[in-house]
Design an enzyme around this catalytic site. Sequence first.
Site, mmCIF file in Angstrom:
data_model
loop_
_atom_site.group_PDB
_atom_site.id
_atom_site.type_symbol
_atom_site.label_atom_id
_atom_site.label_comp_id
_atom_site.label_asym_id
_atom_site.label_seq_id
_atom_site.Cartn_x
_atom_site.Cartn_y
_atom_site.Cartn_z
ATOM 1 N N ASP A 1 0.513 -0.593 -0.388
ATOM 2 C CA ASP A 1 0.064 0.335 -0.191
ATOM 3 C C ASP A 1 1.039 1.300 0.056
ATOM 4 O OD1 ASP A 1 -2.349 1.652 0.565
ATOM 5 O OD2 ASP A 1 -1.677 2.167 2.443
ATOM 6 N N ASP B 1 -0.124 5.201 0.774
ATOM 7 C CA ASP B 1 -0.314 6.210 1.775
ATOM 8 C C ASP B 1 -0.379 5.653 3.240
ATOM 9 O OD1 ASP B 1 -1.206 9.430 0.571
ATOM 10 O OD2 ASP B 1 -1.631 8.111 -0.823
ATOM 11 N N ASP C 1 -2.030 -0.599 5.986
ATOM 12 C CA ASP C 1 -2.126 0.427 7.402
ATOM 13 C C ASP C 1 -3.907 0.683 7.767
ATOM 14 O OD1 ASP C 1 -2.584 3.804 6.493
ATOM 15 O OD2 ASP C 1 -2.294 2.535 4.745
#
Length: 529
Positions: A292, A294, A475
Amino acid sequence: MPAHDQHPNRLAPNRLNGVVFDMDGVITDTAEAHAAAWKRMFDEALARLDEDQPPFDPVLEYRLHVDGKPRYQGCADFLASRGLDIPWGSADDPPDALTVCGLGNRKNLYFNDWLQEHSARAFPGTLRLLEDLRAGGVRCGVFTSSRNGRRVLDSAGVTGLFDAIVDGTDAHERGLAGKPAPDVPAACAEAMAVAPRDAALVEDATVGVEAGRRAGFALVIGIDRSRDDADRFLDAGADVVVADCAVLRLSAPHSADRRLSVATVNTLPVIGDTDEVLRDHLKERTPALFLDYDGTLTPIVDDPDAAVLSEAMREAIRRLADLCPVTVISGRDLADVRTRVGLDRPFYAGSHGFEVAGPEDFHERLGQGDRFVADLDAVEDGLRGRLADLTGVSLERKAFSVAIHVRKADAETATRAESLVRAALEEHPSLALGHGKKVLQIQPRTDWDKGHAVDWLLRRLGLDRPDVLPVYFGDDITDEDAFETIAGRGLGIVVRGENDRPTAATLAVRDTEGLPRVLNQLADGLGQT
């Protein structure tokens, strides 16, 4: 915080002897099979009833009029939405009869045809939980109102995982009342020789939760795959609501304190504290990495344009891309994330996987994202004016989504922004609301997500093999779809952030700044093989 994130980490009962699972939506994902059968039947029926009728939409109209309803009722509700009225008929009507029951019977015929040609899919997170329960000596049962229950379980290859099965045929022969009556789940527990007071029930429908509570199960777990409907499950009597069985873990197997627990980001083993954990998972398997952007490769920042990749992170990705398949997957548009990483060897999946590109001019658009662009344009135009006066709120249009950033807004303003977004979406039922870290995501109402994109990439790139270990670093809540998809066959690694929450990941990284060390550790290990 969503209601289903407000959870106890350890769940009663103190000693868990059995778990009873509903089938559809908990054990097996048959939505594709049902949608295909409905489309085939409805398209034929519409041509007979009114040749000017457009085809049945297996995504939007399935969700609005059919999903979750008894077969005949779903048939009647869809026809009514098109202004069509036909006789109800009876359950004995042949499948070519132009009645509600006849069409429903034809749909069932087509569903069975689909099972002849395809395999039903079991949810990976549920499979992982079943394996843990059985290894820990916990009995497992499954129940369903479907008379096709055993065929579906056989198709998914999971029949042998259960100590008891009660399906629609059993219920009919024994005169058991359907949900919300407690008869069927209670009968499943009885067939397992486990008292409901010593067992848990797992359900994805509120009527099933009510049935479990009425049957006296010690623990009733609601599965809310939408991640946006937990309150309904809690109101129906669920003790806890989670998005997927992958977040459930068996604590203290074979002990007097055996119980289920909810894995959370802050309870997972941290790579760096125990480096051996990562090496153990990679023994004799080559990783296929998914990263991922960001919050994972870059810290979360107030201004999305300021999320710049560090040179240390870029160098770690470059090293790994020379040693194993690497894909950067992001909610950002494809061109944006590709430019920010600035490397040629990785693959890139933008817009949560709606568009994929890679080396040697590889490029594909997935998930039928283009068909939602007009609705996204309309909701964007409507919201820009409504949100303009809200301090700290900004709107970002992407190719296949609209992001409403509220990181700079106070809590009251963020709540106001969400109310405006929900009101706007009432006019666009083809779109859905998703949540991220201080961001509201307006996205197509479709089953496509990062998890489906990871699964597609593994198959498309020839990586869906026993010798390949899918490893996903993420996240956010949007990354949970990927963690759930690879549960049991891969390794989900979550980067810790500001808040704790349930997670289907297996390991954690303390923060974004520590991730280059972990990636370089991976590269060092691969370089030695």
